[in-house]
Design a protein around this motif. Structure first.
Motif, PDB file in Angstrom:
ATOM      1  N   HIS A 226       1.102  -0.981  -0.773  1.00 26.79           N
ATOM      2  CA  HIS A 226      -0.115  -0.241   0.115  1.00 26.79           C
ATOM      3  C   HIS A 226       0.999   1.089   0.413  1.00 26.79           C
ATOM      4  CE1 HIS A 226      -2.376  -3.458   1.926  1.00 26.79           C
ATOM      5  NE2 HIS A 226      -3.458  -2.833   0.873  1.00 26.79           N
TER       6      HIS A 226
ATOM      7  N   ARG B 137      -0.465   4.520  -1.299  1.00 20.43           N
ATOM      8  CA  ARG B 137      -1.352   5.042  -0.988  1.00 20.43           C
ATOM      9  C   ARG B 137      -0.984   6.154   0.524  1.00 20.43           C
ATOM     10  NH1 ARG B 137      -5.713   0.706   2.191  1.00 20.43           N
ATOM     11  NH2 ARG B 137      -5.648   2.061   4.197  1.00 20.43           N
ATOM     12  N   TRP B 138      -0.271   5.308   1.067  1.00 18.54           N
ATOM     13  CA  TRP B 138       0.505   5.829   2.235  1.00 18.54           C
ATOM     14  C   TRP B 138       1.890   7.019   2.200  1.00 18.54           C
ATOM     15  CZ3 TRP B 138      -2.270   4.704   5.535  1.00 18.54           C
ATOM     16  CH2 TRP B 138      -2.704   3.315   6.094  1.00 18.54           C
TER      17      TRP B 138
ATOM     18  N   ASP C  48       0.588   9.667  -0.583  1.00 15.25           N
ATOM     19  CA  ASP C  48      -0.131  10.467  -0.834  1.00 15.25           C
ATOM     20  C   ASP C  48      -0.375  11.029   0.302  1.00 15.25           C
ATOM     21  OD1 ASP C  48      -0.426   9.811  -3.117  1.00 15.25           O
ATOM     22  OD2 ASP C  48      -1.828   8.886  -3.585  1.00 15.25           O
ATOM     23  N   GLU C  49      -0.753   9.676   1.526  1.00 12.16           N
ATOM     24  CA  GLU C  49      -1.513  10.516   2.427  1.00 12.16           C
ATOM     25  C   GLU C  49      -0.023  11.633   3.134  1.00 12.16           C
ATOM     26  OE1 GLU C  49      -4.162  11.016   4.980  1.00 12.16           O
ATOM     27  OE2 GLU C  49      -5.211   9.254   3.184  1.00 12.16           O
TER      28      GLU C  49
END
Length: 80
Positions: free
Chosen positions: A24, A27-28, A30-31
């Protein structure tokens, strides 16, 4: 703890998640980018950079416009 520092801590936590969870990773990251942007907004003219050797967040005085700084952070995070 001020808002900028709290945002930097959150960004660092998500960067660590990205390193620990390759499945992931995007996703991380992007956070983490979102939290770095929040830190920049909270800090006014402060820019946030990543020390690629140590993997830690370092606050430095801004030398460029916010949009250029954000683009730079995205490149630095994506390269890790």
């Amino acid at each position: 703890m001020d808002r900028r520092t709290a945002c930097l801590h959150q960004a660092d936590a998500f960067r660590e998640k990205a390193l620990a969870d390759p499945e992931h990773h995007d996703r991380w990251i992007d956070e983490a980018i979102a939290w770095l942007e929040r830190a920049m907004e909270a800090g006014g003219r402060a820019a946030v950079t990543i020390d690629a050797d140590m993997g830690s967040l370092v606050a430095e005085p801004a030398r460029t416009a916010n949009t250029e700084a954000i683009a730079s952070h995205r490149r630095l995070i994506a390269r890790q």
